[in-house]
Design an enzyme around this catalytic site. Structure first.
Site, PDB file in Angstrom:
ATOM      1  N   GLU A   1       4.788  -5.012   7.463  1.00  0.00           N
ATOM      2  CA  GLU A   1       3.992  -3.972   8.133  1.00  0.00           C
ATOM      3  C   GLU A   1       4.473  -3.651   9.545  1.00  0.00           C
ATOM      4  O   GLU A   1       4.393  -2.500   9.988  1.00  0.00           O
ATOM      5  CB  GLU A   1       2.507  -4.380   8.174  1.00  0.00           C
TER       6      GLU A   1
ATOM      7  N   GLU B   1      -0.318  -9.419  -0.448  1.00  0.00           N
ATOM      8  CA  GLU B   1      -1.744  -9.720  -0.233  1.00  0.00           C
ATOM      9  C   GLU B   1      -2.503  -9.788  -1.563  1.00  0.00           C
ATOM     10  O   GLU B   1      -3.370 -10.649  -1.749  1.00  0.00           O
ATOM     11  CB  GLU B   1      -2.343  -8.662   0.710  1.00  0.00           C
TER      12      GLU B   1
ATOM     13  N   GLY C   1       0.738  -5.024   0.981  1.00  0.00           N
ATOM     14  CA  GLY C   1      -0.453  -5.125   0.130  1.00  0.00           C
ATOM     15  C   GLY C   1      -0.175  -5.810  -1.197  1.00  0.00           C
ATOM     16  O   GLY C   1      -1.081  -6.383  -1.807  1.00  0.00           O
TER      17      GLY C   1
ATOM     18  N   ALA D   1       0.877  -1.171   0.000  1.00  0.00           N
ATOM     19  CA  ALA D   1       0.000   0.000   0.000  1.00  0.00           C
ATOM     20  C   ALA D   1       0.916   1.223   0.000  1.00  0.00           C
ATOM     21  O   ALA D   1       2.063   1.156   0.472  1.00  0.00           O
ATOM     22  CB  ALA D   1      -0.888  -0.020   1.229  1.00  0.00           C
TER      23      ALA D   1
END
Ligand code: CO8
Length: 260
Positions: A134, A114, A111, A66
């Site tokens: 993260e 993911e 992300g 992200a």
């Protein structure tokens, strides 16, 4: 279809969706996520598309996570909404009614890891790196990493990756079941295309039912999963493709499927 952050190319039944923000290593913003959602919604309706390949622009990254710059100033409420949006979009990809292959061409972090895990199959280049870093940023995976990583590689390995924030290389990802196949970087797209082309010759409704049976079956007990699979198996016999597939076998000729 025209997007600010995605490139879409459709040839021979395969759509290649490329996340195209190479200057930020294809990091995911709200706009990228919304465009992914819109792209997959359109590809659902496109009968000429049998299979999707998802990849990243440039030689360095699939998706490096992200967008940290865009996330930095979020408050608890807006961060929760951003995470929810990520979940919704990744669920759209996971539930997409046609196979989705991630062609992982470099960093797949946070992300990005993911996103790759929401795809059905991961073909990865030798230079690919996976990780859920993260905890280095003071947060946890927020787009389903705690759920999908544990389901793909087991609870112990998922916790090790998430607690250490370590990156693993392509061979290690293959060893633990995160990658289906490792290939030279220059062969990545051709390998993904070959697999997609092979899949595109199969019966589309059978592919959809098989995907639904596997994904839903893993969330059910064996008895319910068995009944779910039996019902979908039965439904296949309401399709023209089942009749064509079995007749073609008996006629000793290749089947021609129509997706009905
Ligand atoms: N977000 C924003 N920009 C990024 C990101 C990112 N995730 N990753 C890289 N970039 C940018 C860099 O800032 C840099 O920009 P600039 O040239 O303007 O300085 C450019 O991409 C190139 O990156 P580097 O210079 O850092 O390239 P390196 O080869 O030195 O390093 C790395 C590559 C190792 C991939 C490094 O860029 C890195 O560590 N990136 C961050 C990886 C990361 O931590 N990802 C996880 C992010 S958090 C997340 O994904 C949580 C998802 C759930 C969110 C829940 C909602 C609240």
């Amino acid at each position: 279809m025209s997007f600010n952050n995605l490139l879409i190319e459709i040839t021979d039944g395969t759509a290649i969706v490329t996340v195209n923000r190479p200057a930020a290593l294809n990091a995911l913003t709200v706009e990228v996520l919304e465009e992914l959602s819109a792209a997959f919604a359109e590809l659902t309706q496109d009968a000429s598309v049998a299979c999707v390949i998802l990849t990243g622009s440039g030689a360095k990254a699939f998706v490096a996570g992200a967008d940290i710059a865009a996330m930095q100033s979020l408050d608890a409420v807006s961060a929760g909404f951003f995470a929810r949006l990520g979940h919704d979009v990744l669920n759209v990809i996971e539930n997409f009614p046609k196979p989705v292959i991630a062609a992982v061409n470099g960093f797949a972090l946070g992300g990005g890891c993911e996103l790759a895990m929401a795809c059905d199959i991961r073909i990865v280049a030798e230079n690919a790196r996976f990780g859920q870093p993260e905890v280095n940023l003071g947060v946890i995976p927020g787009f389903g990493g705690t759920l999908r990583l544990a389901r793909l590689v087991g609870k112990g390995r998922a916790k090790e990756l998430i607690f250490t924030g370590d990156m693993i290389n392509a061979q290690e990802a293959y060893r633990i079941g995160l990658a289906n196949k490792v290939v030279a970087a220059e062969e990545l797209l051709a390998t993904a295309r070959d697999m997609a082309t092979k899949i595109a010759t199969k019966a589309p409704i059978a592919l959809r039912f098989a995907k639904e049976a596997i994904d839903n079956g893993l969330e059910m007990d064996l008895d319910r999963a068995g009944r779910f699979e039996s019902n979908l198996f039965g439904l296949c016999f309401a399709t023209a493709d089942q009749k064509e597939g079995m007749q073609a076998f008996l006629d000793k000729r290749p089947a021609k499927f129509v997706g009905r």
